[in-house]
Design a protein around this motif. Structure first.
Motif, PDB file in Angstrom:
ATOM      1  N   ALA A   1      -4.774   5.036   5.813  1.00  0.00           N
ATOM      2  CA  ALA A   1      -4.753   3.983   4.806  1.00  0.00           C
ATOM      3  C   ALA A   1      -3.615   2.976   4.883  1.00  0.00           C
ATOM      4  CB  ALA A   1      -4.728   4.638   3.410  1.00  0.00           C
ATOM      5  N   LEU A   2      -2.567   3.234   5.663  1.00  0.00           N
ATOM      6  CA  LEU A   2      -1.375   2.388   5.559  1.00  0.00           C
ATOM      7  C   LEU A   2      -1.093   1.526   6.789  1.00  0.00           C
ATOM      8  CD1 LEU A   2       1.199   4.829   3.873  1.00  0.00           C
ATOM      9  CD2 LEU A   2      -0.380   3.219   2.789  1.00  0.00           C
TER      10      LEU A   2
ATOM     11  N   THR B   1      -7.272   8.605  -2.349  1.00  0.00           N
ATOM     12  CA  THR B   1      -7.210   9.100  -0.973  1.00  0.00           C
ATOM     13  C   THR B   1      -5.971   9.958  -0.761  1.00  0.00           C
ATOM     14  OG1 THR B   1      -8.444   7.198  -0.120  1.00  0.00           O
ATOM     15  CG2 THR B   1      -7.077   8.413   1.454  1.00  0.00           C
TER      16      THR B   1
ATOM     17  N   ARG C   1       0.831  -1.217   0.000  1.00  0.00           N
ATOM     18  CA  ARG C   1       0.000   0.000   0.000  1.00  0.00           C
ATOM     19  C   ARG C   1       0.857   1.254   0.000  1.00  0.00           C
ATOM     20  NH1 ARG C   1      -1.625  -3.973   3.025  1.00  0.00           N
ATOM     21  NH2 ARG C   1      -3.755  -4.803   2.875  1.00  0.00           N
ATOM     22  N   SER C   2       2.027   1.148   0.608  1.00  0.00           N
ATOM     23  CA  SER C   2       2.908   2.311   0.737  1.00  0.00           C
ATOM     24  C   SER C   2       3.469   2.779  -0.597  1.00  0.00           C
ATOM     25  CB  SER C   2       4.058   1.979   1.697  1.00  0.00           C
ATOM     26  OG  SER C   2       3.560   1.681   2.986  1.00  0.00           O
TER      27      SER C   2
ATOM     28  N   ALA D   1       1.900   3.697  -2.980  1.00  0.00           N
ATOM     29  CA  ALA D   1       1.097   4.820  -3.452  1.00  0.00           C
ATOM     30  C   ALA D   1       1.804   6.151  -3.240  1.00  0.00           C
ATOM     31  CB  ALA D   1      -0.260   4.831  -2.737  1.00  0.00           C
TER      32      ALA D   1
ATOM     33  N   TRP E   1      -8.571   3.331  -4.655  1.00  0.00           N
ATOM     34  CA  TRP E   1      -8.935   4.089  -3.458  1.00  0.00           C
ATOM     35  C   TRP E   1      -7.692   4.698  -2.805  1.00  0.00           C
ATOM     36  CZ3 TRP E   1      -7.611   3.283   1.740  1.00  0.00           C
ATOM     37  CH2 TRP E   1      -8.286   4.108   2.661  1.00  0.00           C
ATOM     38  N   LEU E   2      -6.597   3.951  -2.749  1.00  0.00           N
ATOM     39  CA  LEU E   2      -5.369   4.469  -2.154  1.00  0.00           C
ATOM     40  C   LEU E   2      -4.870   5.702  -2.906  1.00  0.00           C
ATOM     41  CD1 LEU E   2      -3.503   1.106  -1.470  1.00  0.00           C
ATOM     42  CD2 LEU E   2      -4.194   2.758   0.283  1.00  0.00           C
TER      43      LEU E   2
ATOM     44  N   SER F   1      -2.905   1.347  -9.920  1.00  0.00           N
ATOM     45  CA  SER F   1      -4.198   1.313  -9.231  1.00  0.00           C
ATOM     46  C   SER F   1      -4.981   0.066  -9.607  1.00  0.00           C
ATOM     47  CB  SER F   1      -5.004   2.566  -9.577  1.00  0.00           C
ATOM     48  OG  SER F   1      -4.342   3.738  -9.146  1.00  0.00           O
TER      49      SER F   1
END
Length: 345
Positions: A129-130, A333, A101-102, A104, A329-330, A317
């Motif tokens: 988020a993370l 956001t 996720r990071s 992003a 979404w990430l 994405s």
């Protein structure tokens, strides 16, 4: 007899509690840069000094720069998780796949060329988020490197066409994707190899932050430096982290955990970022004094680069959606948080 046993147990408990309250804890802190680096000199060592002062010297650091505990920068997250080190400072992006996720944060043209503001955005993004990425750690700080610029030895890169045929060092999977989309040939290598590789012509330049230019003596072999105009999102950002072994943190007495908590989080993240900003300003002056060319990328040329970067973001994405980490979404956001903090797009 039972009364005596109870009293004995209470006495032993009191002794143990007193011993714990006066215990000196030495934290092993590891990172991949030299002891003279900005990270250690400006932030890590002062942080260690501060927690020592606030704990009456019950918290102390033993710093191990330049991978003195062995291994590679990519292995630092494992070292702190397994307790080889108590705390590490490293780039999550060096450990491909560990912090999905990071990534992003490193998407193209997402964050400002401002370490302090970028670090504020990153910390807010972490809180929203993370956290799943860092469930195995006590997160002390997550921060920006102030964004990446183009530093080249042979020619200026000011347009999309200029990327063609250029061999440029990429620090992470995301920057490799961006350089490929821009038309360059990305070359992965550790920071310590950049200067020699550039001097020998193995690479033409690098997509890295200003902060490392004097530190790695890139100012001695680069003559061309280019970046977007002020206020525009930067090519990419390196996410940097200060992580603590979760069990080590949880085993500390309450008052020592409180010292750690007071000196971590948003404030420490922006302290790191502000330090990178100061070093960036100094690096710009160093290359100016040496007569280097500093180019601002704007207008149509910048928009064309943004379009290439957008394709990278869309692909990432979609992949994230397929892998179950909500990539779309990430990205949205993070962009929304950046906009709320004044970043224009």
């Amino acid at each position: 007899m039972k009364c005596l046993n109870v009293l004995s147990l209470l006495a032993l408990s009191a002794v143990a509690s007193a011993s714990l309250a006066t215990e000196t804890v030495t934290l092993k802190v590891a990172h991949f840069l030299p002891a003279v680096s900005n990270a250690q000199r400006s932030v890590i060592q002062p942080w260690c000094d501060k927690i020592a002062q606030e704990s009456d010297n019950r918290l102390r650091c033993q710093i191990y720069p330049s991978m003195q505990l062995g291994g590679t920068p990519a292995q630092l997250p494992d070292q702190v998780r397994r307790g080889v080190a108590d705390i590490v400072w490293t780039a999550p992006g060096y450990t491909t796949g560990r912090f999905p996720r990071s990534e992003a944060v490193e998407l193209p043209f997402m964050l400002p060329a401002n370490g302090e503001l970028g670090s504020k955005i990153i910390w807010e993004f972490y809180e929203q988020a993370l956290k799943d990425d860092y469930s195995d750690y006590k997160v002390l700080a997550l921060h920006s490197d102030g964004g990446m610029q183009l530093h080249n030895s042979k020619r200026d890169i000011a347009s999309l066409a200029d990327f063609q045929g250029a061999k440029l060092r990429a620090s992470t999977r995301m920057t490799s994707r961006l350089l490929d989309a821009l038309g360059a040939t990305p070359v992965s290598m550790p920071p310590a190899q950049m200067t020699e590789s550039m001097s020998k012509g193995v690479i033409d330049g690098a997509l890295v932050g200003w902060e490392v230019v004097p530190a790695l003596k890139l100012d001695e072999i680069t003559r061309f430096h280019s970046e977007p105009m002020d206020g525009q999102p930067i090519f990419s950002t390196t996410l940097l982290s200060f992580l603590m072994n979760k069990q080590r943190y949880e085993q500390l007495p309450d008052d020592l955990r409180a010292v750690i908590d007071r000196n971590s989080g948003l404030s420490l993240s922006t302290t790191f970022g502000a330090s990178w900003d100061r070093e960036a300003a100094r690096a710009r002056q160093v290359v100016r004094d040496k007569g280097a060319t500093l180019t601002t990328i704007d207008g149509t040329e910048y928009l064309q680069m943004r379009e290439a970067g957008q394709r990278v973001t869309e692909a990432w994405s979609s992949e994230g959606d397929e892998k179950g980490i909500n990539g779309t979404w990430l990205a949205n956001t993070l962009r929304d948080i950046a906009k709320a903090n004044g970043q224009s797009y």
